[in-house]
Design an enzyme around this catalytic site. Structure first.
Site: not given
Ligand SMILES: CN(C)C(=N)NCCC[C@H](N)C(=O)O
Length: 282
Positions: A176, A270
């Protein structure tokens, strides 16, 4: 970390409104990013304690925090940043890449409608909210490559009426945009160049010649998954070099321990969706 030669600008905090989701049902039961190991699992009680400290940090800084009810069976719902993008009082909904998270999109859109943000766009294109859209005063930076489709960048631009600048992510650890870059304030950013394609690195250099350049070491502990109010920067405590660099820039780092949530690939940002009302930005 490269030393900054520019004089430190005066940093001014502004009060923010955040949406968070208590990780009551947090666990690592599937693997959709390289940080996740279902065999190792995760400890929801420890995650809740760390998340509470994050919420306290925001309240201590004078910010407002709203809560969305966690839904059983959605262990990643704690990562509120992925639930949408709210700018100028309008909410661009999320449409998740992986089926495991798909039900989170409607849950967040429902929350927006019921809590003062009735102008919601149900997206036609895959996007993971503020995970891949980061808002500055003049532009929205948008990541693609792993989760959010390029077409969603156009869709968000049309709906929000703000220029969206595409950045291509190339390292699966930084899936992300908000794992590799964060806005220091409305005009400048910190980022880890190795997460971006050569063309996107050139775009970042052009747009942000005074950016804070972070090391791979700090990026690897999700140090760039940070939340700034213009002065105070809530950041993973393990990102030592980044914390020192922020101090040199006249910012106030607020270190937090979210090591349990990192087992799912998440950090402070996040867990935090910013709700920007109409007229919050220039
Ligand atoms: C923007 N970022 C890095 C996040 N919001 N990460 C959390 C998401 C984690 C989840 N297990 C996934 O892989 O979607």
């Amino acid at each position: 970390m490269e030393p900054s030669t520019a004089p430190a600008p005066v940093a001014v905090p502004t009060r923010r409104h955040y949406l968070m989701c208590r990780p009551e049902h947090f666990d690592v039961t599937y693997a959709i990013n390289p940080w996740m190991d279902p065999a190792a699992g995760a400890d929801a009680r420890r995650a809740v304690a760390q998340w509470e400290a994050l919420r306290e940090a925001y309240l201590g800084l004078g910010h407002e925090v709203s809560l969305i009810e966690p839904v059983p069976g959605l262990p990643d719902m704690v990562f509120a940043a992925n639930g949408g993008l709210v700018v100028g009082g309008r909410a661009y909904g999320a449409r998740f890449t992986h089926p495991e998270r798909r039900a989170e999109g409607p849950a967040y859109m429902d929350w927006f409608r019921r809590n003062g943000f009735p102008d919601v766009l149900e997206p036609a294109h895959t996007n993971e909210g503020e995970g891949d859209f980061l808002t500055l005063d003049r532009v929205i930076l948008a990541g693609t490559g792993f989760r959010t489709d390029l077409a969603a960048h156009q869709e968000a631009q049309e709906f929000l009426g703000r220029p969206v600048v595409t950045l291509r992510l190339v390292d699966p650890r930084f899936y992300h945009l908000d794992t590799a870059l964060f806005p220091l304030d409305g005009e400048n950013v910190a980022y880890y160049p190795g997460a971006f394609s050569p063309g996107s690195r050139a775009v970042l250099e052009r747009l942000f010649p005074d950016a804070l350049i972070a090391s791979e070491r700090d990026a690897a502990v999700l140090g760039l998954n940070a939340v700034s109010d213009g002065l105070n920067v809530v950041v993973n405590a393990e990102a030592g070099d980044l914390i020192a660099a922020l101090r040199r820039l006249g910012r106030t780092p607020v270190p937090v321990d979210l090591s349990e949530l990192r087992k799912a690939g998440g950090g402070p940002k996040c867990c935090t969706l910013e709700l920007r009302p109409a007229a919050a930005l220039p």
